[in-house]
Write a protein that holds these residues in place. Sequence first.
Motif, PDB file in Angstrom:
ATOM      1  N   LEU A  47      75.272 -18.937  73.120  1.00 49.36           N
ATOM      2  CA  LEU A  47      74.051 -18.207  73.470  1.00 49.36           C
ATOM      3  C   LEU A  47      73.134 -18.071  72.257  1.00 49.36           C
ATOM      4  O   LEU A  47      71.917 -18.285  72.351  1.00 49.36           O
ATOM      5  CB  LEU A  47      74.410 -16.821  74.020  1.00 49.36           C
ATOM      6  CG  LEU A  47      75.039 -16.784  75.409  1.00 49.36           C
ATOM      7  CD1 LEU A  47      75.654 -15.423  75.683  1.00 49.36           C
ATOM      8  CD2 LEU A  47      74.004 -17.124  76.477  1.00 49.36           C
ATOM      9  N   ALA A  54      85.373 -15.877  74.570  1.00 44.63           N
ATOM     10  CA  ALA A  54      84.170 -15.057  74.706  1.00 44.63           C
ATOM     11  C   ALA A  54      83.283 -15.179  73.468  1.00 44.63           C
ATOM     12  O   ALA A  54      82.057 -15.274  73.579  1.00 44.63           O
ATOM     13  CB  ALA A  54      84.564 -13.595  74.935  1.00 44.63           C
ATOM     14  N   PHE A  72      83.760 -17.103  79.796  1.00 46.51           N
ATOM     15  CA  PHE A  72      84.016 -15.700  80.132  1.00 46.51           C
ATOM     16  C   PHE A  72      85.027 -15.562  81.264  1.00 46.51           C
ATOM     17  O   PHE A  72      85.622 -14.496  81.451  1.00 46.51           O
ATOM     18  CB  PHE A  72      82.722 -14.995  80.546  1.00 46.51           C
ATOM     19  CG  PHE A  72      81.759 -14.747  79.426  1.00 46.51           C
ATOM     20  CD1 PHE A  72      82.199 -14.353  78.173  1.00 46.51           C
ATOM     21  CD2 PHE A  72      80.390 -14.898  79.625  1.00 46.51           C
ATOM     22  CE1 PHE A  72      81.302 -14.116  77.140  1.00 46.51           C
ATOM     23  CE2 PHE A  72      79.484 -14.667  78.599  1.00 46.51           C
ATOM     24  CZ  PHE A  72      79.942 -14.275  77.348  1.00 46.51           C
ATOM     25  N   ALA A  84      76.020 -13.910  82.658  1.00 50.50           N
ATOM     26  CA  ALA A  84      75.789 -15.064  81.787  1.00 50.50           C
ATOM     27  C   ALA A  84      74.320 -15.464  81.823  1.00 50.50           C
ATOM     28  O   ALA A  84      73.731 -15.832  80.786  1.00 50.50           O
ATOM     29  CB  ALA A  84      76.679 -16.237  82.213  1.00 50.50           C
ATOM     30  N   CYS A 144      78.969 -20.488  79.573  1.00 49.69           N
ATOM     31  CA  CYS A 144      79.355 -19.097  79.369  1.00 49.69           C
ATOM     32  C   CYS A 144      80.187 -18.574  80.535  1.00 49.69           C
ATOM     33  O   CYS A 144      81.162 -17.831  80.329  1.00 49.69           O
ATOM     34  CB  CYS A 144      78.110 -18.233  79.174  1.00 49.69           C
ATOM     35  SG  CYS A 144      77.287 -18.508  77.590  1.00 49.69           S
ATOM     36  N   ARG A 145      79.844 -18.958  81.752  1.00 52.54           N
ATOM     37  CA  ARG A 145      80.644 -18.508  82.906  1.00 52.54           C
ATOM     38  C   ARG A 145      82.075 -19.028  82.797  1.00 52.54           C
ATOM     39  O   ARG A 145      83.030 -18.306  83.099  1.00 52.54           O
ATOM     40  CB  ARG A 145      79.994 -18.992  84.199  1.00 52.54           C
ATOM     41  CG  ARG A 145      78.737 -18.217  84.563  1.00 52.54           C
ATOM     42  CD  ARG A 145      78.307 -18.450  85.997  1.00 52.54           C
ATOM     43  NE  ARG A 145      77.092 -17.683  86.263  1.00 52.54           N
ATOM     44  CZ  ARG A 145      75.930 -18.217  86.622  1.00 52.54           C
ATOM     45  NH1 ARG A 145      75.828 -19.524  86.793  1.00 52.54           N
ATOM     46  NH2 ARG A 145      74.867 -17.450  86.825  1.00 52.54           N
ATOM     47  N   SER A 203      75.701 -27.954  76.358  1.00 61.42           N
ATOM     48  CA  SER A 203      74.976 -26.856  75.733  1.00 61.42           C
ATOM     49  C   SER A 203      74.751 -27.118  74.250  1.00 61.42           C
ATOM     50  O   SER A 203      73.644 -26.926  73.730  1.00 61.42           O
ATOM     51  CB  SER A 203      75.758 -25.545  75.926  1.00 61.42           C
ATOM     52  OG  SER A 203      75.138 -24.474  75.259  1.00 61.42           O
ATOM     53  N   ALA A 238      81.431 -18.322  73.640  1.00 62.20           N
ATOM     54  CA  ALA A 238      80.311 -18.217  74.584  1.00 62.20           C
ATOM     55  C   ALA A 238      79.113 -17.541  73.929  1.00 62.20           C
ATOM     56  O   ALA A 238      77.973 -17.996  74.058  1.00 62.20           O
ATOM     57  CB  ALA A 238      80.752 -17.437  75.823  1.00 62.20           C
ATOM     58  N   PHE A 239      79.364 -16.452  73.198  1.00 61.54           N
ATOM     59  CA  PHE A 239      78.261 -15.768  72.516  1.00 61.54           C
ATOM     60  C   PHE A 239      77.651 -16.667  71.435  1.00 61.54           C
ATOM     61  O   PHE A 239      76.440 -16.617  71.200  1.00 61.54           O
ATOM     62  CB  PHE A 239      78.748 -14.451  71.918  1.00 61.54           C
ATOM     63  CG  PHE A 239      78.935 -13.351  72.921  1.00 61.54           C
ATOM     64  CD1 PHE A 239      77.867 -12.889  73.678  1.00 61.54           C
ATOM     65  CD2 PHE A 239      80.174 -12.768  73.125  1.00 61.54           C
ATOM     66  CE1 PHE A 239      78.018 -11.875  74.607  1.00 61.54           C
ATOM     67  CE2 PHE A 239      80.344 -11.755  74.046  1.00 61.54           C
ATOM     68  CZ  PHE A 239      79.265 -11.310  74.799  1.00 61.54           C
ATOM     69  N   ALA A 257      71.652 -15.315  78.648  1.00 61.21           N
ATOM     70  CA  ALA A 257      70.873 -16.484  78.244  1.00 61.21           C
ATOM     71  C   ALA A 257      69.373 -16.195  78.321  1.00 61.21           C
ATOM     72  O   ALA A 257      68.600 -16.621  77.455  1.00 61.21           O
ATOM     73  CB  ALA A 257      71.235 -17.680  79.125  1.00 61.21           C
ATOM     74  N   THR A 260      73.994 -23.927  79.262  1.00 59.37           N
ATOM     75  CA  THR A 260      74.542 -22.799  78.506  1.00 59.37           C
ATOM     76  C   THR A 260      75.073 -21.721  79.443  1.00 59.37           C
ATOM     77  O   THR A 260      76.139 -21.133  79.196  1.00 59.37           O
ATOM     78  CB  THR A 260      73.476 -22.213  77.573  1.00 59.37           C
ATOM     79  OG1 THR A 260      73.044 -23.218  76.644  1.00 59.37           O
ATOM     80  CG2 THR A 260      74.020 -21.029  76.795  1.00 59.37           C
TER      81      THR A 260
END
Length: 263
Positions: free
Chosen positions: A148, A141, A220, A64, A216-217, A240, A144-145, A68, A212
């Motif tokens: 990012l 997921a 994911f 992650a 993401c962690r 974020s 999360a992307f 980033a 962020t």
Amino acid sequence: MSSLGDSLVIAQRNVLRLTRIPEMVVFGLVQPIMFVVLFSFVFGGSMMIGGSTSAAGYREFLMAGIFAQTVTFATAGAGAGIADDMHKGLIDRFRSLPMARGAVLTGRTLADLAQTTLTLGVLAIVALLVGWRIHEGIPKALLAFALLLLLGYAFSWIGALIGLSVRTPEAATSGGLIWLFPVTFVSNAFVPTENMADWLQPIAEWNPFSATVQACRELFGNPGVSPSDAWPMEHPVAASVLWSVLIVTVFRTLAVRRYRRAE
């Protein structure tokens, strides 16, 4: 709609430029891949995450942060590209045309976002090859992307402002990297913040980059550390989004104002 159309034309121009200079894309991919390999296999067995020094566990913790870092380091390229256009007089030509003032910068940042998306996709494949896995399902997921890419887009406006404020592409590249190193390393990207000095922990926890990475962690399902009492670490997804929107609002305003006054 007219402003959006102008922005898309400029974005198309910059994307076409990338297709004609493929080495720019290739070199942009090499650096993050090197970070993945070096951090995973050089430091993986010596980092303690969740009470364990497992190399596989650290790789999942690390990714992650690498994702980033990759989207934010694209800022330097964005600034250098705008500075290069300024240096060649291309921006002066754009300013003489009947088009929206912010379209040149918006188009440039959208083209950078397209390149970042490609880089992130390739990096995700490399991460899967070295042992990184998604544990919370595809929808989370993808969210999360998306976070990012939103962070990368926000930071690209900082790069745009830097590119408009210096005289050469070389200065833009240097100026774009100097501030990125403390932002990315004084964070939870590579080591838990609890291992930092007491006075440094609040800085890392309220770092937009850290929010962020933490988000993401969680999305994911990668191993991490217990969140602190800091609000961004307890609500990383909301933090974020808020940080990224704030950065876009502030630095887009400053960059467009600087563009109007550029000589």
